[in-house]
Design a protein around this motif. Sequence first.
Motif, PDB file in Angstrom:
ATOM      1  N   ALA A  67     -24.983 -23.731  -4.943  1.00  0.00           N
ATOM      2  CA  ALA A  67     -24.845 -24.145  -6.345  1.00  0.00           C
ATOM      3  C   ALA A  67     -25.036 -22.950  -7.275  1.00  0.00           C
ATOM      4  N   GLU A  68     -26.019 -22.108  -6.983  1.00  0.00           N
ATOM      5  CA  GLU A  68     -26.244 -20.907  -7.803  1.00  0.00           C
ATOM      6  C   GLU A  68     -25.047 -19.968  -7.740  1.00  0.00           C
TER       7      GLU A  68
ATOM      8  N   GLU B 234     -28.862 -25.236  -2.583  1.00  0.00           N
ATOM      9  CA  GLU B 234     -29.277 -24.603  -3.841  1.00  0.00           C
ATOM     10  C   GLU B 234     -28.599 -23.247  -4.011  1.00  0.00           C
TER      11      GLU B 234
ATOM     12  N   ALA C  86     -21.898 -20.791  -7.133  1.00  0.00           N
ATOM     13  CA  ALA C  86     -20.792 -21.398  -7.875  1.00  0.00           C
ATOM     14  C   ALA C  86     -21.001 -21.237  -9.379  1.00  0.00           C
ATOM     15  N   LYS C  87     -22.243 -21.405  -9.838  1.00  0.00           N
ATOM     16  CA  LYS C  87     -22.547 -21.246 -11.263  1.00  0.00           C
ATOM     17  C   LYS C  87     -22.315 -19.802 -11.697  1.00  0.00           C
ATOM     18  N   ARG C  88     -22.730 -18.846 -10.864  1.00  0.00           N
ATOM     19  CA  ARG C  88     -22.554 -17.430 -11.195  1.00  0.00           C
ATOM     20  C   ARG C  88     -21.065 -17.075 -11.284  1.00  0.00           C
TER      21      ARG C  88
ATOM     22  N   GLU D  30     -18.611 -19.137 -11.979  1.00  0.00           N
ATOM     23  CA  GLU D  30     -18.061 -19.800 -13.159  1.00  0.00           C
ATOM     24  C   GLU D  30     -18.431 -19.021 -14.424  1.00  0.00           C
ATOM     25  N   ASP D  31     -19.662 -18.528 -14.505  1.00  0.00           N
ATOM     26  CA  ASP D  31     -20.082 -17.727 -15.663  1.00  0.00           C
ATOM     27  C   ASP D  31     -19.277 -16.438 -15.759  1.00  0.00           C
TER      28      ASP D  31
ATOM     29  N   LYS E  66     -15.789 -17.306 -17.041  1.00  0.00           N
ATOM     30  CA  LYS E  66     -15.802 -17.591 -18.479  1.00  0.00           C
ATOM     31  C   LYS E  66     -15.945 -16.318 -19.296  1.00  0.00           C
TER      32      LYS E  66
END
Length: 86
Positions: A43-44, A40, A46-48, A50-51, A54
């Motif tokens: 995943a958090e 978890e 990786a999401k951070r 990616e954000d 972007k």
Amino acid sequence: MAKKKRQAAAPAPASTDKPATLKDLLSSDILDKLKAQATELKAEEAKRKEDERKQAEEVRHAEQKRLDSNFEYLLNNSKMDWKKYK
């Protein structure tokens, strides 16, 4: 002078005498919880990332759009080789 007798090396410990690891000491449900938490967190993260990527891309795009509408910037950064357009 007498020579000293060498002591025989201690035999290597058997493979069954390995020290207990933390994985061996913890119960399986706690290990499962820790593994789930680790995935978890990955995943958090990786999401951070990616954000952030972007958002940086959007900022770059907005800056480029602003500069493309600035005539002074375009004039200063244009190639001054007008011969090839004759």
